[in-house]
Motif scaffolding. Structure first.
Motif, PDB file in Angstrom:
ATOM      1  N   VAL A  93       0.848  -1.204   0.000  1.00 38.44           N
ATOM      2  CA  VAL A  93       0.000   0.000   0.000  1.00 38.44           C
ATOM      3  C   VAL A  93       0.880   1.250   0.000  1.00 38.44           C
ATOM      4  O   VAL A  93       0.630   2.207  -0.750  1.00 38.44           O
ATOM      5  CB  VAL A  93      -0.959  -0.005   1.213  1.00 38.44           C
ATOM      6  N   THR A  94       1.906   1.245   0.813  1.00 37.61           N
ATOM      7  CA  THR A  94       2.813   2.389   0.899  1.00 37.61           C
ATOM      8  C   THR A  94       3.519   2.623  -0.431  1.00 37.61           C
ATOM      9  O   THR A  94       3.594   3.762  -0.918  1.00 37.61           O
ATOM     10  CB  THR A  94       3.839   2.166   2.026  1.00 37.61           C
ATOM     11  N   LEU A  95       4.028   1.560  -1.034  1.00 37.01           N
ATOM     12  CA  LEU A  95       4.760   1.704  -2.298  1.00 37.01           C
ATOM     13  C   LEU A  95       3.851   2.143  -3.443  1.00 37.01           C
ATOM     14  O   LEU A  95       4.262   2.940  -4.296  1.00 37.01           O
ATOM     15  CB  LEU A  95       5.481   0.404  -2.633  1.00 37.01           C
ATOM     16  N   VAL A  96       2.629   1.650  -3.473  1.00 35.11           N
ATOM     17  CA  VAL A  96       1.681   2.108  -4.491  1.00 35.11           C
ATOM     18  C   VAL A  96       1.411   3.605  -4.284  1.00 35.11           C
ATOM     19  O   VAL A  96       1.371   4.384  -5.241  1.00 35.11           O
ATOM     20  CB  VAL A  96       0.376   1.286  -4.460  1.00 35.11           C
ATOM     21  N   GLY A  97       1.249   4.000  -3.039  1.00 37.21           N
ATOM     22  CA  GLY A  97       1.047   5.422  -2.748  1.00 37.21           C
ATOM     23  C   GLY A  97       2.214   6.260  -3.221  1.00 37.21           C
ATOM     24  O   GLY A  97       2.028   7.304  -3.863  1.00 37.21           O
ATOM     25  N   VAL A  98       3.426   5.814  -2.933  1.00 36.49           N
ATOM     26  CA  VAL A  98       4.617   6.544  -3.364  1.00 36.49           C
ATOM     27  C   VAL A  98       4.661   6.633  -4.891  1.00 36.49           C
ATOM     28  O   VAL A  98       4.972   7.683  -5.456  1.00 36.49           O
ATOM     29  CB  VAL A  98       5.893   5.873  -2.801  1.00 36.49           C
ATOM     30  N   ALA A  99       4.320   5.540  -5.556  1.00 35.89           N
ATOM     31  CA  ALA A  99       4.332   5.522  -7.023  1.00 35.89           C
ATOM     32  C   ALA A  99       3.338   6.523  -7.601  1.00 35.89           C
ATOM     33  O   ALA A  99       3.573   7.081  -8.679  1.00 35.89           O
ATOM     34  CB  ALA A  99       4.033   4.116  -7.527  1.00 35.89           C
ATOM     35  N   LEU A 100       2.259   6.761  -6.905  1.00 36.08           N
ATOM     36  CA  LEU A 100       1.230   7.685  -7.387  1.00 36.08           C
ATOM     37  C   LEU A 100       1.479   9.148  -7.016  1.00 36.08           C
ATOM     38  O   LEU A 100       0.787  10.034  -7.522  1.00 36.08           O
ATOM     39  CB  LEU A 100      -0.137   7.271  -6.840  1.00 36.08           C
ATOM     40  N   LEU A 101       2.439   9.400  -6.143  1.00 36.68           N
ATOM     41  CA  LEU A 101       2.648  10.776  -5.666  1.00 36.68           C
ATOM     42  C   LEU A 101       2.883  11.776  -6.794  1.00 36.68           C
ATOM     43  O   LEU A 101       2.403  12.908  -6.722  1.00 36.68           O
ATOM     44  CB  LEU A 101       3.807  10.840  -4.669  1.00 36.68           C
ATOM     45  N   GLY A 102       3.583  11.364  -7.837  1.00 32.42           N
ATOM     46  CA  GLY A 102       3.881  12.299  -8.917  1.00 32.42           C
ATOM     47  C   GLY A 102       2.679  12.648  -9.776  1.00 32.42           C
ATOM     48  O   GLY A 102       2.497  13.798 -10.165  1.00 32.42           O
ATOM     49  N   SER A 103       1.834  11.662 -10.053  1.00 31.65           N
ATOM     50  CA  SER A 103       0.720  11.895 -10.969  1.00 31.65           C
ATOM     51  C   SER A 103      -0.613  12.131 -10.274  1.00 31.65           C
ATOM     52  O   SER A 103      -1.450  12.885 -10.772  1.00 31.65           O
ATOM     53  CB  SER A 103       0.585  10.708 -11.928  1.00 31.65           C
ATOM     54  N   GLU A 104      -0.819  11.489  -9.180  1.00 31.79           N
ATOM     55  CA  GLU A 104      -2.078  11.591  -8.416  1.00 31.79           C
ATOM     56  C   GLU A 104      -1.729  11.890  -6.962  1.00 31.79           C
ATOM     57  O   GLU A 104      -1.838  11.016  -6.101  1.00 31.79           O
ATOM     58  CB  GLU A 104      -2.876  10.284  -8.512  1.00 31.79           C
ATOM     59  N   ASN A 105      -1.315  13.115  -6.704  1.00 32.69           N
ATOM     60  CA  ASN A 105      -0.764  13.455  -5.391  1.00 32.69           C
ATOM     61  C   ASN A 105      -1.701  13.143  -4.237  1.00 32.69           C
ATOM     62  O   ASN A 105      -1.263  12.606  -3.219  1.00 32.69           O
ATOM     63  CB  ASN A 105      -0.334  14.922  -5.351  1.00 32.69           C
ATOM     64  N   VAL A 106      -2.971  13.474  -4.364  1.00 30.03           N
ATOM     65  CA  VAL A 106      -3.909  13.255  -3.255  1.00 30.03           C
ATOM     66  C   VAL A 106      -4.075  11.760  -2.985  1.00 30.03           C
ATOM     67  O   VAL A 106      -3.976  11.308  -1.833  1.00 30.03           O
ATOM     68  CB  VAL A 106      -5.274  13.924  -3.546  1.00 30.03           C
ATOM     69  N   ALA A 107      -4.300  10.978  -4.030  1.00 34.76           N
ATOM     70  CA  ALA A 107      -4.466   9.528  -3.857  1.00 34.76           C
ATOM     71  C   ALA A 107      -3.166   8.893  -3.366  1.00 34.76           C
ATOM     72  O   ALA A 107      -3.186   8.028  -2.480  1.00 34.76           O
ATOM     73  CB  ALA A 107      -4.904   8.878  -5.171  1.00 34.76           C
ATOM     74  N   GLY A 108      -2.040   9.321  -3.931  1.00 34.56           N
ATOM     75  CA  GLY A 108      -0.752   8.779  -3.511  1.00 34.56           C
ATOM     76  C   GLY A 108      -0.454   9.073  -2.054  1.00 34.56           C
ATOM     77  O   GLY A 108      -0.013   8.202  -1.305  1.00 34.56           O
ATOM     78  N   THR A 109      -0.720  10.308  -1.661  1.00 31.77           N
ATOM     79  CA  THR A 109      -0.498  10.686  -0.263  1.00 31.77           C
ATOM     80  C   THR A 109      -1.412   9.884   0.664  1.00 31.77           C
ATOM     81  O   THR A 109      -0.975   9.406   1.713  1.00 31.77           O
ATOM     82  CB  THR A 109      -0.714  12.195  -0.061  1.00 31.77           C
TER      83      THR A 109
ATOM     84  N   LEU B  96      -2.717   6.897   0.204  1.00 29.55           N
ATOM     85  CA  LEU B  96      -2.254   5.511   0.313  1.00 29.55           C
ATOM     86  C   LEU B  96      -0.960   5.409   1.110  1.00 29.55           C
ATOM     87  O   LEU B  96      -0.815   4.514   1.960  1.00 29.55           O
ATOM     88  CB  LEU B  96      -2.066   4.899  -1.072  1.00 29.55           C
ATOM     89  N   ALA B  97      -0.027   6.307   0.848  1.00 25.82           N
ATOM     90  CA  ALA B  97       1.231   6.279   1.597  1.00 25.82           C
ATOM     91  C   ALA B  97       0.981   6.516   3.086  1.00 25.82           C
ATOM     92  O   ALA B  97       1.601   5.873   3.946  1.00 25.82           O
ATOM     93  CB  ALA B  97       2.208   7.306   1.032  1.00 25.82           C
ATOM     94  N   LEU B  98       0.057   7.432   3.392  1.00 26.77           N
ATOM     95  CA  LEU B  98      -0.296   7.672   4.799  1.00 26.77           C
ATOM     96  C   LEU B  98      -1.020   6.473   5.410  1.00 26.77           C
ATOM     97  O   LEU B  98      -0.809   6.153   6.585  1.00 26.77           O
ATOM     98  CB  LEU B  98      -1.157   8.930   4.936  1.00 26.77           C
ATOM     99  N   ALA B  99      -1.866   5.817   4.635  1.00 25.54           N
ATOM    100  CA  ALA B  99      -2.557   4.633   5.154  1.00 25.54           C
ATOM    101  C   ALA B  99      -1.546   3.544   5.514  1.00 25.54           C
ATOM    102  O   ALA B  99      -1.645   2.916   6.574  1.00 25.54           O
ATOM    103  CB  ALA B  99      -3.568   4.111   4.134  1.00 25.54           C
ATOM    104  N   GLY B 100      -0.571   3.330   4.650  1.00 23.35           N
ATOM    105  CA  GLY B 100       0.430   2.296   4.917  1.00 23.35           C
ATOM    106  C   GLY B 100       1.345   2.654   6.067  1.00 23.35           C
ATOM    107  O   GLY B 100       1.489   1.888   7.030  1.00 23.35           O
ATOM    108  N   THR B 101       1.964   3.830   5.995  1.00 22.52           N
ATOM    109  CA  THR B 101       2.910   4.205   7.050  1.00 22.52           C
ATOM    110  C   THR B 101       2.200   4.492   8.371  1.00 22.52           C
ATOM    111  O   THR B 101       2.733   4.202   9.439  1.00 22.52           O
ATOM    112  CB  THR B 101       3.758   5.422   6.628  1.00 22.52           C
ATOM    113  N   GLY B 102       0.991   5.043   8.290  1.00 23.90           N
ATOM    114  CA  GLY B 102       0.217   5.280   9.514  1.00 23.90           C
ATOM    115  C   GLY B 102      -0.147   3.979  10.207  1.00 23.90           C
ATOM    116  O   GLY B 102      -0.112   3.886  11.449  1.00 23.90           O
ATOM    117  N   SER B 103      -0.475   2.964   9.438  1.00 22.19           N
ATOM    118  CA  SER B 103      -0.782   1.646  10.021  1.00 22.19           C
ATOM    119  C   SER B 103       0.466   1.021  10.632  1.00 22.19           C
ATOM    120  O   SER B 103       0.400   0.388  11.690  1.00 22.19           O
ATOM    121  CB  SER B 103      -1.366   0.716   8.956  1.00 22.19           C
ATOM    122  N   MET B 104       1.615   1.196   9.977  1.00 19.46           N
ATOM    123  CA  MET B 104       2.877   0.701  10.545  1.00 19.46           C
ATOM    124  C   MET B 104       3.152   1.374  11.885  1.00 19.46           C
ATOM    125  O   MET B 104       3.528   0.715  12.862  1.00 19.46           O
ATOM    126  CB  MET B 104       4.038   0.987   9.587  1.00 19.46           C
ATOM    127  N   LEU B 105       2.971   2.687  11.913  1.00 20.84           N
ATOM    128  CA  LEU B 105       3.180   3.449  13.146  1.00 20.84           C
ATOM    129  C   LEU B 105       2.197   3.006  14.227  1.00 20.84           C
ATOM    130  O   LEU B 105       2.584   2.806  15.384  1.00 20.84           O
ATOM    131  CB  LEU B 105       3.031   4.942  12.855  1.00 20.84           C
TER     132      LEU B 105
END
Length: 125
Positions: A63-79, A81-90
């Protein structure tokens, strides 16, 4: 800020892929048992749970890596997803330490990079 957020999120994901490998494929290895503080007898009993838990860690990394991959083109969705993954890890690290104070070191290992990733992901909004 975005570059720092990306580096931290990828680092958190890679750490959780490593944890996945330990829990799902190397659980019964002596070095892995030492890392998790589990005896050989307990490792045998806990193996099915560790296998499953390893996959949870893998899915958080994906989930985190997909979010990171989307940051350039779909910033809101990428952010998101990246927050969902890293937030869950935290959150998992917080649960670990609040359940058992002797797990502070493990929680810090598991949660520090995700914490920093969450902070920098939020700062880049």
């Amino acid at each position: 800020m975005t570059i720092i957020a990306v580096v931290l999120a990828v680092a958190a994901a890679l750490l959780h892929v490593y944890i996945f490998v330990l829990e799902s494929f190397r659980w019964n290895e002596p070095s892995t048992r030492r890392t998790f503080g589990v005896s050989e007898a307990d490792a045998a009993v806990l193996a099915p749970m560790a296998y499953n838990q390893g996959f949870y860690n893998l899915f958080l990394a994906i989930v985190t890596l997909v979010g990171v991959a989307l940051l350039g083109s779909e910033n809101v969705a990428g952010t998101a997803l990246a927050l969902a993954g890293t937030g869950s890890m935290l959150a998992a690290a917080v649960v670990l330490v609040t359940h058992d104070r002797s797990m502070v070191r493990a929680a810090a290992t598991q949660g520090t990079v995700p914490l920093l990733a969450v902070v920098f992901l939020l700062l880049q909004l």
